[in-house]
Design an enzyme around this catalytic site. Structure first.
Site, PDB file in Angstrom:
ATOM      1  N   LYS A  68      29.576  28.939  42.470  1.00 32.06           N
ATOM      2  CA  LYS A  68      30.822  28.427  41.892  1.00 32.06           C
ATOM      3  C   LYS A  68      31.980  28.399  42.896  1.00 32.06           C
ATOM      4  O   LYS A  68      32.799  27.497  42.869  1.00 32.06           O
ATOM      5  CB  LYS A  68      31.236  29.294  40.697  1.00 32.06           C
ATOM      6  CG  LYS A  68      30.472  29.023  39.423  1.00 32.06           C
ATOM      7  CD  LYS A  68      31.093  29.823  38.306  1.00 32.06           C
ATOM      8  CE  LYS A  68      30.539  29.455  36.968  1.00 32.06           C
ATOM      9  NZ  LYS A  68      31.293  30.033  35.861  1.00 32.06           N
ATOM     10  N   ASP A 101      35.191  25.983  32.209  1.00 31.01           N
ATOM     11  CA  ASP A 101      35.217  27.258  31.469  1.00 31.01           C
ATOM     12  C   ASP A 101      36.563  27.425  30.744  1.00 31.01           C
ATOM     13  O   ASP A 101      36.617  27.970  29.639  1.00 31.01           O
ATOM     14  CB  ASP A 101      35.016  28.449  32.421  1.00 31.01           C
ATOM     15  CG  ASP A 101      33.556  28.625  32.818  1.00 31.01           C
ATOM     16  OD1 ASP A 101      32.671  28.113  32.101  1.00 31.01           O
ATOM     17  OD2 ASP A 101      33.299  29.267  33.857  1.00 31.01           O
TER      18      ASP A 101
HETATM   19  P1  NAP Z   1      31.981  39.372  37.257  1.00 31.86           P
HETATM   20  O1  NAP Z   1      32.705  38.389  38.116  1.00 31.86           O
HETATM   21  O2  NAP Z   1      30.889  40.170  37.824  1.00 31.86           O
HETATM   22  O3  NAP Z   1      33.088  40.398  36.668  1.00 31.86           O
HETATM   23  C1  NAP Z   1      32.728  41.443  35.814  1.00 31.86           C
HETATM   24  C2  NAP Z   1      33.975  42.234  35.391  1.00 31.86           C
HETATM   25  O4  NAP Z   1      33.540  43.219  34.451  1.00 31.86           O
HETATM   26  C3  NAP Z   1      34.642  42.982  36.525  1.00 31.86           C
HETATM   27  O5  NAP Z   1      36.017  42.981  36.288  1.00 31.86           O
HETATM   28  C4  NAP Z   1      34.053  44.383  36.416  1.00 31.86           C
HETATM   29  O6  NAP Z   1      34.930  45.420  36.819  1.00 31.86           O
HETATM   30  C5  NAP Z   1      33.874  44.522  34.928  1.00 31.86           C
HETATM   31  N1  NAP Z   1      32.772  45.451  34.636  1.00 31.86           N
HETATM   32  C6  NAP Z   1      31.474  45.312  34.974  1.00 31.86           C
HETATM   33  N2  NAP Z   1      30.749  46.373  34.549  1.00 31.86           N
HETATM   34  C7  NAP Z   1      31.641  47.218  33.959  1.00 31.86           C
HETATM   35  C8  NAP Z   1      31.507  48.484  33.342  1.00 31.86           C
HETATM   36  N3  NAP Z   1      30.328  49.085  33.234  1.00 31.86           N
HETATM   37  N4  NAP Z   1      32.613  49.048  32.812  1.00 31.86           N
HETATM   38  C9  NAP Z   1      33.819  48.434  32.912  1.00 31.86           C
HETATM   39  N5  NAP Z   1      34.004  47.228  33.491  1.00 31.86           N
HETATM   40  C10 NAP Z   1      32.922  46.625  34.011  1.00 31.86           C
HETATM   41  O7  NAP Z   1      31.387  38.646  35.987  1.00 31.86           O
HETATM   42  P2  NAP Z   1      31.920  37.311  35.249  1.00 31.86           P
HETATM   43  O8  NAP Z   1      31.314  36.118  35.890  1.00 31.86           O
HETATM   44  O9  NAP Z   1      33.392  37.383  35.119  1.00 31.86           O
HETATM   45  O10 NAP Z   1      31.212  37.452  33.828  1.00 31.86           O
HETATM   46  C11 NAP Z   1      31.555  38.501  32.937  1.00 31.86           C
HETATM   47  C12 NAP Z   1      30.943  38.244  31.582  1.00 31.86           C
HETATM   48  O11 NAP Z   1      31.579  37.143  30.975  1.00 31.86           O
HETATM   49  C13 NAP Z   1      29.461  37.834  31.636  1.00 31.86           C
HETATM   50  O12 NAP Z   1      28.641  38.933  31.593  1.00 31.86           O
HETATM   51  C14 NAP Z   1      29.297  36.956  30.411  1.00 31.86           C
HETATM   52  O13 NAP Z   1      28.880  37.730  29.319  1.00 31.86           O
HETATM   53  C15 NAP Z   1      30.693  36.454  30.140  1.00 31.86           C
HETATM   54  N6  NAP Z   1      30.828  35.007  30.355  1.00 31.86           N
HETATM   55  C16 NAP Z   1      30.717  34.195  29.273  1.00 31.86           C
HETATM   56  C17 NAP Z   1      30.886  32.839  29.407  1.00 31.86           C
HETATM   57  C18 NAP Z   1      30.774  31.974  28.189  1.00 31.86           C
HETATM   58  O14 NAP Z   1      30.751  30.747  28.329  1.00 31.86           O
HETATM   59  N7  NAP Z   1      30.715  32.531  26.994  1.00 31.86           N
HETATM   60  C19 NAP Z   1      31.179  32.282  30.654  1.00 31.86           C
HETATM   61  C20 NAP Z   1      31.274  33.139  31.762  1.00 31.86           C
HETATM   62  C21 NAP Z   1      31.094  34.492  31.598  1.00 31.86           C
HETATM   63  P3  NAP Z   1      35.149  45.849  38.368  1.00 31.86           P
HETATM   64  O15 NAP Z   1      36.128  44.870  38.925  1.00 31.86           O
HETATM   65  O16 NAP Z   1      35.694  47.226  38.267  1.00 31.86           O
HETATM   66  O17 NAP Z   1      33.780  45.774  39.008  1.00 31.86           O
END
Ligand code: NAP
Length: 280
Positions: A68, A101
């Site tokens: 991305k 998104d």
């Molecule tokens: P990402 O870039 O890896 O970011 C994950 C975020 O979650 C980071 O801020 C991380 O904190 C935090 N996190 C991870 N594990 C954690 C834990 N155990 N406790 C507390 N905070 C935690 O992921 P992303 O691409 O943003 O995606 C996140 C989620 O969004 C996905 O898993 C998915 O379910 C959802 N999503 C949904 C859609 C949709 O269309 N519905 C689209 C995109 C994403 P740190 O900064 O401290 O590591």
């Protein structure tokens, strides 16, 4: 018959719902000359990931992890993509890359009649999803409080959004501070509670969840996360993330085909696919 090909690039692509969703939409509208492919590409060749489909005459692409951000270099990013720093849809006819998104998320909140303007919203997480969500909420006139496990990452995300898009009225705070600001909406942008870790919740123990609040959980597997259940137990309203996924796909569909996407068909197919996986 000439095929109009579109598709998704990413790695891995084992769980993507996009091919099923788009191909069902083509079928529903009688578009037999359209096809949506799944292209799993090794992460170390990001340029080929975009340029090979372009060279082979694809109309456009969806882009997911890990391409991305890198794909920004191989298209002409629009304002939205530039603001967020990530592209998830390209139209090769003009090479414009955008990020649907934001449309998916805001569109689903609108479909559920969730107010945003002048509301205080807590966003949990500071990764890629949070970036699109914070940008969209800011555009809609909300005040955004970002709560992240790593506070510094939240601060960095907000500085980047200020720099790239002039985002103001968003700040990084701790959860106990955030709940004191009378929020009306919480958006979970962390993967905490996602299948298979369905017993987990991103809400910190010991901090009271505001009563009667609305939660948008971007997770869509399971359909009802632990946090969604907790919100409902406290007289709140909980909305899962499948609508965001479907509506980001619908927006991409409209960019490529110029037709109104059959959102209901796309939603039904995604639910069927998820049910199949849950039964396996
Ligand atoms: P990402 O870039 O890896 O970011 C994950 C975020 O979650 C980071 O801020 C991380 O904190 C935090 N996190 C991870 N594990 C954690 C834990 N155990 N406790 C507390 N905070 C935690 O992921 P992303 O691409 O943003 O995606 C996140 C989620 O969004 C996905 O898993 C998915 O379910 C959802 N999503 C949904 C859609 C949709 O269309 N519905 C689209 C995109 C994403 P740190 O900064 O401290 O590591």
């Amino acid at each position: 018959m000439m095929q109009n090909r579109v598709g998704i690039i990413g790695f891995p692509l084992t769980h993507t719902l996009s091919p099923a969703m788009h191909n069902a939409a083509f079928k529903a509208l009688g578009m037999q000359d359209w096809l949506y492919d799944k292209m799993e590409i090794p992460p170390d060749i990001p340029r080929h990931a975009v340029e090979e489909p372009r060279r082979h005459g694809y109309i456009g692409l969806n882009i997911t992890i890990p391409f991305k951000e890198t794909s920004m270099r191989y298209c002409v990013p629009d304002d939205k993509a530039r603001a967020i720093g990530a592209v998830n849809t390209i139209d090769f006819r003009n090479d414009v890359g955008t990020n649907t998104d934001v449309d998916g998320f805001i569109g689903d909140l609108e479909a559920h009649a969730v107010p945003m303007k002048d509301q205080t919203v807590i966003v949990l997480g500071a990764g890629g999803a949070a970036r699109a969500v914070v940008y969209g909420l800011w555009q809609q006139g909300a005040t955004v409080l970002v709560v992240n496990r790593t506070l510094q990452r939240a601060q960095e995300m907000l500085s980047q959004l200020t720099f790239s898009a002039g985002v103001t009225s968003a700040k990084a705070v701790t959860l106990d501070e955030a709940v004191e600001h009378n929020p009306s909406l919480i958006v979970n942008c962390t993967p905490v509670g996602m299948y298979p870790n369905v017993g987990e919740s991103p809400w910190v123990d010991g901090i009271e969840l505001p009563k009667g609040i609305t939660l948008y959980d971007t997770i869509y597997r399971p359909a009802k996360t632990k946090l969604m259940q907790t919100v409902e137990q406290r007289d709140g309203r909980a909305i899962g993330g499948l609508g965001m996924l479907v509506r980001q796909g619908a927006k991409a569909f409209e960019i490529w085909t110029g037709k109104v996407a059959p959102v209901d068909v796309m939603m039904t197919v995604c639910l069927e696919e998820l049910n199949k996986r849950n039964n396996n």
